[in-house]
Write a protein that holds these residues in place. Structure first.
Motif, short mmCIF file in Angstrom:
data_model
loop_
_atom_site.label_atom_id
_atom_site.label_comp_id
_atom_site.label_asym_id
_atom_site.label_seq_id
_atom_site.Cartn_x
_atom_site.Cartn_y
_atom_site.Cartn_z
N LYS A 28 0.82 -1.20 0.00
CA LYS A 28 0.00 0.00 0.00
C LYS A 28 0.87 1.27 0.00
N LYS A 29 1.96 1.22 0.81
CA LYS A 29 2.88 2.36 0.88
C LYS A 29 3.58 2.60 -0.46
N LYS A 32 1.27 4.22 -2.88
CA LYS A 32 1.11 5.65 -2.60
C LYS A 32 2.32 6.45 -3.10
N GLU A 33 3.52 5.91 -2.87
CA GLU A 33 4.73 6.58 -3.32
C GLU A 33 4.75 6.71 -4.84
N GLU A 35 2.12 6.74 -6.81
CA GLU A 35 1.10 7.71 -7.19
C GLU A 35 1.60 9.14 -6.96
N LYS A 36 2.30 9.33 -5.83
CA LYS A 36 2.85 10.65 -5.49
C LYS A 36 3.88 11.09 -6.53
#
Length: 571
Positions: A28-29, A32-33, A35-36
């Protein structure tokens, strides 16, 4: 016994030993990274696209920016034939008549200057203050059909102290600009290129240097701005020297030298250049700097004294010199430097050494009156920061000239305790200066006939002292020597010199600090008078002290570009 069957080791790992995959939280992390990063990349791409679009539509893109270090001239910049190059101080001379600024489409000028400050009023308007040569002017950068917002933004962000090349239109402002020296004109910027960009964060600002140095123990200025000490200013001397009053100080200092040379040349003096590297501490004092000189050692000259005299003996008759003087004195006061500029002169005289004194008095009055006439603006500027009374001058031929004994009597009458032949301390000199000012109305005076014991070995004793000479007390009595004072502080020391070789040898051996006339560095000096020499005298003036006392500066270091004292060898 039957052989035990050989155990077969399985090729697979035991249960539970298989490798575990990433945890759900780690996946999940990572998502997110990712996507960021994708969003950042899209944002950067969008910004770059927007920037390119803005650049493509920037009507002023060739009219501003940073110049290459090779000094290449900007493209499409007005030629000298089309637009005059001017200095800021010349703008008033050229366009003082306001009607000239109303010419449609002009007048245009090109100039270089530094940025005092730049501020944005809005996306369409910025103001800049340019300065150079003691002059400052406000400039306007306004967006229009011919000047882009991008250029307004660039101009408003130029760091203070940057050096720029400007093309602009000279106009009369709606109201006088009180914050600049040129108040009835302003510049409407058309092109601006940064030639030397300053860092955004400097150790100090020029505005900090345009206030008086803080008094001891002062921590915060009245206006709340941080105090910048003398040490900080000297550590950042290039920025400090940009202050308007510092520019004025050194214009005045140069003026003193020019006036000194002008006067002496008009009296038939010849300029000389004597050595600063000596083979020995020739004047016998311990206050000399020793330096390595190839396989041996040398000393930095305390003064050109001996060489001046040797040149008079060489029939040069009247000589002067402007040059560095080195004193290895561990004096950490507001009036001492280990290296300063000496204004020296030496001359023959006809009958009496007071001929030299009178010429020196005339010289000093010429310098003082020259400063009043030629450097009034600079003097007023500095004194507006370091408040001091105007320097009170005597009329020509009326310079107070006091025998040393009279000075002692005046000090005693004022409550000072000192002997007939005691040297004066700095506080006593200042006290005597105040007494002379009160009695004679002059900040400039001469103290004559100093005690022989406190003067150098080459000083001529008075006729009365020679007539009453006692071998048991060879340094008793007075001498044909003199000091000049400004505001109660000594600026010049001088005397009649001994020109007879035999008597010179006698005085050298009998002096309070004896020296060997046959010693290294003195042998040639004494020999110069064996060939015959005229009566002569002269003096040495401290240039920085004249500047300090004329302007009322609190510290002599302010009158030295890059001062040297016992604790400072840089910058």
């Amino acid at each position: 016994m039957a052989e035990q069957a050989e155990r077969v080791v399985p090729l697979t790992d035991p249960p539970g030993a298989e490798e575990k995959g990433p945890s759900k939280s780690a996946l999940k992390k990572a998502a997110k990274e990712k996507e960021k990063a994708e969003k950042a990349a899209k944002r950067q791409a969008a910004e770059e696209a927007q920037k390119k679009e803005a650049e493509s539509s920037d009507i002023s893109k060739n009219d501003y920016g940073e110049l290459p270090m090779d000094g290449a001239w900007p493209s499409d910049f007005p030629s000298k034939e089309d637009v005059p190059r001017v200095q800021l101080p010349q703008l008033l001379e050229y366009f003082g008549d306001a009607s000239r600024t109303e010419t449609p489409g002009g007048p245009h000028v090109v100039f270089r200057a530094s940025v005092e400050n730049a501020r944005s009023q809005s996306a369409k308007l910025a103001f800049i203050v340019f300065s150079r040569g003691g002059a400052s002017i406000q400039a306007v950068v306004a967006a229009s059909d011919e000047l882009s917002r991008q250029m307004v933004k660039f101009c408003s962000s130029v760091p203070a102290e940057s050096y720029v090349l400007v093309h602009g239109l000279v106009k009369a402002p709606k109201e006088p600009v009180k914050s600049t020296t040129i108040q009835n004109l302003e510049v409407h910027v058309k092109k601006l290129f940064v030639e030397g960009k300053a860092e955004a964060q400097l150790p100090m600002q020029v505005a900090d240097a345009e206030r008086p140095i803080p008094v001891e123990g002062e921590e915060e200025a009245v206006d709340g701005r941080p105090i910048v000490t003398l040490s900080t200013r000297l550590n950042n001397r290039v920025i400090d020297l940009r202050a308007k009053h510092n520019q004025a100080i050194f214009a005045i200092k140069d003026g003193v030298v020019a006036l000194f040379e002008e006067f002496l040349r008009s009296k038939g003096f010849r300029g000389i250049q004597t050595p600063r590297l000596l083979g020995s501490a020739s004047e016998g004092g311990a206050n000399v700097f020793e330096v390595k000189y190839f396989a041996t050692k040398a000393f930095l000259a305390q003064s050109p004294q001996l060489y001046k005299q040797m040149l008079v003996a060489a029939r040069f008759e009247k000589v002067f010199e402007v040059g560095p003087v080195f004193r290895a004195e561990n004096s950490n006061t507001a009036r001492h430097l280990t290296e300063f500029t000496g204004l020296d002169m030496e001359m023959e005289f006809e009958e009496d050494y007071h001929e030299v004194v009178s010429l020196l008095e005339e010289l000093m009055l010429f310098i003082f009156n020259g400063l009043k006439d030629r450097y009034a603006r600079e003097t007023d500027l500095v004194r507006s920061i370091y408040h001091v009374e105007d320097f009170k001058l005597p009329s020509a031929g009326a310079v107070p000239r006091l025998p040393f004994s009279e000075g002692i009597s005046m000090l005693r009458a004022a409550g000072e305790e000192l002997g007939d032949f005691d040297d004066l301390s700095t506080p006593q000199e200042k006290r005597l200066g105040a007494l002379v000012l009160e009695k004679y109305g002059s900040d400039f005076y001469v103290l004559d006939e100093f005690p022989l014991a406190i003067r150098p070995f080459y000083t001529m004793p008075t006729a009365a002292t020679q007539a009453s000479y006692n071998p048991a007390s060879p340094n008793a009595g007075y001498s044909n020597s003199y000091d000049f004072f400004m505001r109660g502080q000594e600026i010049m020391s001088g005397a009649q010199r001994i020109h007879n070789a035999t008597f010179l040898e006698q005085r050298m051996r009998a002096h309070e600090t004896p020296v060997d006339p046959m010693g290294e560095g003195l042998r040639d000096y004494v020999a110069a008078f064996r060939a015959g020499a005229p009566k002569h005298g002269g003096g040495g003036i401290g240039l920085e002290r004249i500047v300090m006392l004329w302007l009322g500066l609190p510290n002599v270091r302010l009158a030295s570009l890059f001062p040297r004292d016992p604790g400072r060898l840089t910058p």
